[in-house]
Design a protein around this motif. Structure first.
Motif, short mmCIF file in Angstrom:
data_model
loop_
_atom_site.label_atom_id
_atom_site.label_comp_id
_atom_site.label_asym_id
_atom_site.label_seq_id
_atom_site.Cartn_x
_atom_site.Cartn_y
_atom_site.Cartn_z
N LEU A 34 5.97 -1.62 -8.43
CA LEU A 34 5.65 -1.74 -7.02
C LEU A 34 6.91 -1.74 -6.16
N THR A 35 6.68 -1.71 -4.85
CA THR A 35 7.78 -1.83 -3.88
C THR A 35 7.44 -2.93 -2.88
N GLU A 36 8.47 -3.68 -2.47
CA GLU A 36 8.27 -4.75 -1.50
C GLU A 36 8.09 -4.18 -0.11
N PRO A 37 7.17 -4.73 0.67
CA PRO A 37 7.05 -4.29 2.07
C PRO A 37 8.26 -4.72 2.88
N ARG A 38 8.51 -4.03 3.96
CA ARG A 38 9.64 -4.36 4.83
C ARG A 38 9.49 -5.73 5.47
N THR A 39 8.29 -6.24 5.51
CA THR A 39 8.04 -7.54 6.14
C THR A 39 8.20 -8.70 5.16
N SER A 40 8.68 -8.44 3.93
CA SER A 40 8.84 -9.51 2.95
C SER A 40 9.96 -10.45 3.38
N ALA A 41 9.99 -11.63 2.75
CA ALA A 41 10.94 -12.67 3.16
C ALA A 41 12.35 -12.45 2.64
N GLY A 42 12.52 -11.58 1.65
CA GLY A 42 13.82 -11.39 1.03
C GLY A 42 14.71 -10.42 1.78
N ALA A 43 15.41 -9.58 1.00
CA ALA A 43 16.41 -8.69 1.58
C ALA A 43 15.85 -7.32 1.95
N ALA A 44 14.55 -7.15 1.85
CA ALA A 44 13.96 -5.83 2.09
C ALA A 44 14.29 -5.30 3.48
N GLY A 45 14.40 -6.19 4.46
CA GLY A 45 14.69 -5.75 5.82
C GLY A 45 16.08 -5.21 6.01
N GLN A 46 17.04 -5.64 5.15
CA GLN A 46 18.42 -5.17 5.26
C GLN A 46 18.73 -3.99 4.34
N ALA A 47 17.85 -3.72 3.38
CA ALA A 47 18.09 -2.64 2.43
C ALA A 47 17.79 -1.29 3.05
N ALA A 48 18.57 -0.27 2.65
CA ALA A 48 18.37 1.08 3.18
C ALA A 48 17.14 1.74 2.57
N GLU A 49 16.66 1.23 1.45
CA GLU A 49 15.46 1.73 0.81
C GLU A 49 14.60 0.53 0.40
N PRO A 50 13.28 0.72 0.31
CA PRO A 50 12.42 -0.38 -0.16
C PRO A 50 12.85 -0.86 -1.55
N ILE A 51 12.78 -2.16 -1.78
CA ILE A 51 13.16 -2.75 -3.06
C ILE A 51 12.02 -2.57 -4.06
N GLU A 52 12.36 -2.02 -5.22
CA GLU A 52 11.37 -1.78 -6.27
C GLU A 52 11.42 -2.90 -7.30
N TYR A 53 10.27 -3.18 -7.91
CA TYR A 53 10.22 -4.19 -8.96
C TYR A 53 9.07 -3.90 -9.91
N ASP A 54 9.21 -4.37 -11.15
CA ASP A 54 8.20 -4.22 -12.18
C ASP A 54 7.69 -5.60 -12.59
N THR A 55 6.42 -5.68 -12.89
CA THR A 55 5.83 -6.93 -13.38
C THR A 55 4.96 -6.64 -14.60
N TRP A 56 5.03 -7.54 -15.57
CA TRP A 56 4.11 -7.57 -16.71
C TRP A 56 3.37 -8.89 -16.65
N ALA A 57 2.08 -8.87 -16.81
CA ALA A 57 1.29 -10.09 -16.80
C ALA A 57 0.26 -10.04 -17.91
N SER A 58 0.09 -11.15 -18.63
CA SER A 58 -0.90 -11.22 -19.68
C SER A 58 -1.53 -12.60 -19.68
N TYR A 59 -2.72 -12.70 -20.24
CA TYR A 59 -3.41 -13.99 -20.28
C TYR A 59 -4.33 -14.04 -21.49
N ILE A 60 -4.63 -15.25 -21.93
CA ILE A 60 -5.63 -15.50 -22.95
C ILE A 60 -6.25 -16.86 -22.65
N GLY A 61 -7.54 -16.96 -22.82
CA GLY A 61 -8.19 -18.22 -22.50
C GLY A 61 -9.58 -18.29 -23.09
#
Length: 426
Positions: A152-179
């Protein structure tokens, strides 16, 4: 303001249930924990307009393609020198589920391309895919498991550094569960383990340089245990304990502060489904997050989590939601913040194939360790028109306003987005 929003959260959810209660009716399913007495406007079957899917043995497969256009008057979420743009949005997607009488498997995958007409560096790809299943051991006992990967990519309205970056910040997530869960008469016990990883990419800054996001990479483990007692076939009371451990990849001397932490949330509440009136889950309790670094203060206080759907008529669903929890900070120097939000959304079936929706929410992020508070107002509205079983049209509007205060505050901004999309499906 933080405690005021928390109070509003409790009053909002409580008010949603203060309606004349219809006489409780036992569902055909004699389980004390069946919650299928009400159907919301968005969930209601529409045989003449619902996609039929593609049958492949025991699988029902639902392919879908969304083609849309968006216009925004503030691409970068800035307080001055606002720039507007038009964005083409293309999303092919597919989902599936089984048609077995017992057990279940389902999954989905989608790819989204957001193509900016004027600011090509803002164009991004997003991808997500996941699958999960349920194993029915007995009628009142089951095991569940699943996993999801997202790029995914962070929106420009995020709380981090996305507003100062010249390009949107990209990130990957893995999520798993068992119950699993086990019910017996008026008692039910549930347990679940969630494990997630977050990997953020660095991005170039306006004017040169790199904004380093490695300090945000982390693993999260959440253990949940819950016990329910059914007062009636409509209502159950519960007690829940959630423990979390957040381990960051980097530690001193690679980063100034050790951001590892662990914490817990204990809450009690009600889970109800009253035919023709309302359904929902409300939990209120106490939360605490302890940080390993002595430079990062611990965070504790009231926790709230709730979603209540009210059904004033069969054609209208009013949803109330509220939450207050400790979340990790994307801002260097702060370990986390208390995030508080309240909101209400209305869906109305104007005609069988026309649904109008509107919502408003207020949120506040109160940062620990630094002088910063972000307050946000979000307003949304939309119309969905089902043309037939294979096509639909949606028009939408959203308004976002942020007021960030304190010595370490972010910039204030407001943003309007208008969208129109065509959905094609089988």
């Amino acid at each position: 303001m933080m405690m005021k929003l928390a109070s509003i959260a409790l009053l909002t959810l409580a008010g949603a249930t203060l309606t004349p209660q219809a006489e409780a009716q036992t569902d055909s399913n004699d389980s004390m924990f069946a919650r299928d007495k009400n159907v919301s406007v968005l969930q209601r079957p529409r045989p003449d307009y619902d996609a039929g899917g593609v049958q492949n043995g025991a699988l029902l497969i639902y392919p879908e393609l969304t083609l849309g256009l968006e216009f925004t008057d503030n691409v970068f979420g800035t307080s001055s020198n606002e720039e507007s743009d038009t964005i083409a949005v293309i999303t092919p997607a597919v989902s599936f589920n089984t048609t077995w009488s017992r057990h279940a498997v389902s999954g989905d995958a989608s790819v989204t391309r957001r193509e900016h007409f004027d600011f090509s560096d803002e164009s991004v790809w997003n991808f997500t895919a996941g699958a999960g299943g349920q194993l029915d051991i007995t009628r009142e006992a089951n095991l569940v498991a699943g996993a999801r990967y997202s790029s995914l990519t962070e929106p420009r309205t995020s709380a981090g550094a996305a507003g100062q970056a010249a390009e949107p910040i990209e990130y990957d997530t893995w999520a798993s569960y068992i119950g699993g869960e086990r019910a017996s008469g008026r008692l039910r016990a549930l347990g679940r383990v969630d494990y997630s990883t977050f990997d953020y990419d660095d991005a170039p800054l306006f004017g040169g340089g790199i904004v380093d996001q490695d300090f945000r990479d982390r693993d999260e483990l959440v253990l949940t245990g819950r016990g329910d007692y059914a007062m009636s076939p409509d209502t159950a009371l519960f007690a829940r304990l959630r423990y979390n451990d957040r381990a960051y990849d980097l530690s001193p001397p690679d980063v100034p502060l050790l951001r590892d932490s662990d914490g817990y949330t204990f809450d009690v509440g009600a889970d109800f489904d009253i035919r023709g009136v309302a359904r929902g889950v409300i939990g209120v309790g106490y939360t605490e997050q302890d940080y390993e670094s002595p430079a990062l203060p611990d965070i504790d206080g009231l926790s709230v989590e709730g979603l209540v759907e009210w059904f004033p008529t069969q054609l209208t669903t009013v949803s109330f939601n509220a939450s207050r929890s400790v979340q990790d900070s994307a801002v260097a120097g702060s370990g986390g913040f208390f995030g508080t939000s309240v909101g209400v959304n209305v869906d109305h079936e104007l005609r069988r194939n026309v649904i109008i929706s509107a919502g408003v929410s207020l949120s506040e992020d109160d940062y620990s360790g630094i002088d910063r508070t972000d307050e946000r107002l979000n307003v949304t509205a939309g119309v969905t028109y089902f043309v037939n079983r294979t096509a639909g049209i949606r028009a939408s509007f959203s308004y976002q306003d942020q007021d960030s205060s304190g010595a370490a505050g972010n910039q204030d901004f407001s943003k309007n987005v208008i969208g129109l999309s065509l959905v094609l499906r089988r």
